[in-house]
Design a protein around this motif. Structure first.
Motif, short mmCIF file in Angstrom:
data_model
loop_
_atom_site.label_atom_id
_atom_site.label_comp_id
_atom_site.label_asym_id
_atom_site.label_seq_id
_atom_site.Cartn_x
_atom_site.Cartn_y
_atom_site.Cartn_z
N THR A 4 0.84 -1.18 0.00
CA THR A 4 0.00 0.00 0.00
C THR A 4 0.88 1.24 0.00
OG1 THR A 4 -1.62 -1.22 1.32
CG2 THR A 4 -1.87 1.17 1.21
N LEU A 5 0.63 2.11 -0.96
CA LEU A 5 1.37 3.36 -1.03
C LEU A 5 0.49 4.49 -0.55
CD1 LEU A 5 3.12 3.06 -4.50
CD2 LEU A 5 4.10 2.68 -2.26
N GLY A 6 1.08 5.40 0.20
CA GLY A 6 0.36 6.56 0.67
C GLY A 6 0.48 7.71 -0.31
N PRO A 7 -0.05 8.88 0.07
CA PRO A 7 0.00 10.02 -0.83
C PRO A 7 1.43 10.55 -1.08
CG PRO A 7 -0.92 10.63 1.29
CD PRO A 7 -0.74 9.15 1.29
N ALA A 8 2.31 10.34 -0.12
CA ALA A 8 3.69 10.81 -0.27
C ALA A 8 4.49 9.81 -1.11
CB ALA A 8 4.33 10.98 1.10
N SER A 9 5.48 10.32 -1.79
CA SER A 9 6.32 9.42 -2.59
C SER A 9 7.21 8.61 -1.65
CB SER A 9 7.17 10.22 -3.57
OG SER A 9 8.04 11.08 -2.87
N PRO A 10 7.60 7.41 -2.07
CA PRO A 10 8.42 6.56 -1.20
C PRO A 10 9.79 7.17 -0.92
CG PRO A 10 8.10 5.55 -3.36
CD PRO A 10 7.29 6.78 -3.34
N SER A 11 10.31 6.86 0.25
CA SER A 11 11.62 7.37 0.64
C SER A 11 12.70 6.70 -0.18
CB SER A 11 11.84 7.09 2.13
OG SER A 11 13.18 7.34 2.47
N LYS A 12 13.62 7.49 -0.67
CA LYS A 12 14.72 6.96 -1.46
C LYS A 12 15.92 6.58 -0.58
CE LYS A 12 12.91 7.82 -5.54
NZ LYS A 12 12.31 6.77 -6.26
N ALA A 13 15.89 6.93 0.70
CA ALA A 13 17.04 6.69 1.57
C ALA A 13 17.37 5.20 1.69
CB ALA A 13 16.78 7.28 2.96
N PHE A 14 16.35 4.37 1.85
CA PHE A 14 16.58 2.94 2.00
C PHE A 14 17.16 2.35 0.72
CE2 PHE A 14 14.81 -1.51 2.05
CZ PHE A 14 15.72 -2.00 2.98
N SER A 15 16.59 2.68 -0.42
CA SER A 15 17.11 2.13 -1.68
C SER A 15 18.53 2.63 -1.95
CB SER A 15 16.18 2.45 -2.85
OG SER A 15 16.08 3.83 -3.06
N ARG A 16 18.82 3.86 -1.60
CA ARG A 16 20.20 4.37 -1.77
C ARG A 16 21.17 3.61 -0.88
NH1 ARG A 16 18.28 10.06 -1.26
NH2 ARG A 16 17.39 10.51 -3.29
N LEU A 17 20.75 3.31 0.34
CA LEU A 17 21.60 2.57 1.26
C LEU A 17 21.89 1.16 0.73
CD1 LEU A 17 23.05 2.28 3.99
CD2 LEU A 17 20.86 1.65 4.99
N VAL A 18 20.86 0.51 0.23
CA VAL A 18 21.02 -0.83 -0.34
C VAL A 18 21.92 -0.77 -1.56
CG1 VAL A 18 19.82 -2.77 -1.42
CG2 VAL A 18 18.87 -1.71 0.61
N GLU A 19 21.74 0.25 -2.38
CA GLU A 19 22.60 0.40 -3.56
C GLU A 19 24.06 0.62 -3.18
OE1 GLU A 19 19.74 2.23 -7.05
OE2 GLU A 19 20.76 3.63 -5.73
N SER A 20 24.29 1.40 -2.14
CA SER A 20 25.68 1.65 -1.73
C SER A 20 26.33 0.40 -1.12
CB SER A 20 25.77 2.82 -0.75
OG SER A 20 25.19 2.49 0.49
N LEU A 21 25.55 -0.39 -0.39
CA LEU A 21 26.09 -1.62 0.20
C LEU A 21 26.31 -2.72 -0.84
CD1 LEU A 21 24.04 -1.91 3.51
CD2 LEU A 21 26.47 -1.44 3.29
N SER A 22 25.41 -2.81 -1.81
CA SER A 22 25.49 -3.90 -2.79
C SER A 22 26.29 -3.54 -4.03
CB SER A 22 24.08 -4.32 -3.21
OG SER A 22 23.44 -3.30 -3.94
N GLY A 23 26.38 -2.26 -4.32
CA GLY A 23 27.05 -1.85 -5.54
C GLY A 23 26.18 -2.03 -6.78
N GLU A 24 24.90 -2.28 -6.59
CA GLU A 24 23.98 -2.51 -7.70
C GLU A 24 23.05 -1.31 -7.90
OE1 GLU A 24 23.87 -5.28 -9.78
OE2 GLU A 24 25.71 -5.76 -8.72
N ASP A 25 22.67 -1.06 -9.13
CA ASP A 25 21.74 0.01 -9.47
C ASP A 25 20.34 -0.58 -9.53
OD1 ASP A 25 20.35 2.17 -10.43
OD2 ASP A 25 21.46 2.32 -12.32
N LEU A 26 19.54 -0.30 -8.51
CA LEU A 26 18.19 -0.88 -8.42
C LEU A 26 17.25 -0.34 -9.49
CD1 LEU A 26 17.71 -0.81 -4.55
CD2 LEU A 26 18.27 -2.76 -5.97
N SER A 27 17.55 0.83 -10.03
CA SER A 27 16.67 1.39 -11.04
C SER A 27 16.75 0.64 -12.37
CB SER A 27 16.99 2.87 -11.26
OG SER A 27 18.27 3.03 -11.82
N LYS A 28 17.75 -0.20 -12.54
CA LYS A 28 17.86 -0.99 -13.77
C LYS A 28 16.80 -2.08 -13.84
CE LYS A 28 22.14 -2.39 -13.76
NZ LYS A 28 23.48 -2.88 -14.14
N CYS A 29 16.28 -2.50 -12.69
CA CYS A 29 15.29 -3.58 -12.66
C CYS A 29 13.94 -3.06 -13.14
CB CYS A 29 15.15 -4.13 -11.24
SG CYS A 29 13.88 -5.40 -11.09
#
Length: 135
Positions: A4-29
Motif C-alpha cells: 500500500t502506497l500513501g500520498p507521499a512518494s516513497p523514501s529513497k534513503a533505503f534504496s540508496r543505502l542498499v545500492e551503496s552496500l550492494s554496488g547494484e543500481d536498483l533502477s535498472k530492474c
C-alpha cells in the motif's frame, strides 16, 4: 503480499543505502520476473525475488528486512544469469541480510538449535549455514 502506497512518494534513503552496500543500481530492474522464474528456492520465500527489489525501491524497509526471502537466497547466481539488465540480486540479498542483522533482526539463534542437531551435524555444514549471520 499487498503493498500500500500513501500520498507521499516513497523514501529513497533505503534504496540508496542498499545500492551503496550492494554496488547494484536498483533502477535498472524493470520487474520482468526472470529472477523469480529461475530461482530454485522461490517456492520457500514469502516475497518473490523480483518483489524484494520492488519493495526496496518503494522504501518498504521493515517488510523486506523481516522477510524470510533474504535468508532463503542461496546466492546461486541463477537470477543474475537470467537478468536482461545484469542486476546481481544475490549481492542485494547479501546487503539486506547485513542490514537486517545490524538492525537487530535475528532470524535464528544458535542457542535455539537442538543440542543433538549441533552435536551430530558436520562442523562445516554449521559454519556454512551460519555464514549469512555475520554482519
Amino acid at each position: 503480499m499487498k503493498i500500500t502506497l500513501g500520498p507521499a512518494s516513497p523514501s529513497k534513503a533505503f534504496s540508496r543505502l542498499v545500492e551503496s552496500l550492494s554496488g547494484e543500481d536498483l533502477s535498472k530492474c524493470y520487474q520482468c520476473g526472470n529472477c523469480t522464474g529461475g530461482c530454485p528456492v522461490s517456492f520457500a520465500m514469502d516475497i518473490a525475488p523480483s518483489q524484494v527489489i520492488r519493495m526496496v525501491q518503494l522504501g518498504q524497509e521493515e517488510a523486506v528486512l523481516r522477510s524470510n526471502s533474504i535468508w532463503r537466497c542461496v546466492s546461486c547466481l541463477q537470477c543474475f544469469s537470467r537478468c536482461p539488465k545484469c542486476v546481481d540480486l544475490s549481492r542485494i540479498m547479501e546487503s539486506l541480510r547485513r542490514l537486517s542483522l545490524r538492525r537487530g533482526y535475528e532470524p535464528v539463534s544458535v542457542k535455539a538449535l537442538p543440542e543433538e542437531f549441533i552435536r551430530r551435524s558436520p562442523q562445516m555444514a554449521l559454519v556454512a549455514g551460519f555464514r549469512k549471520l555475520v554482519p
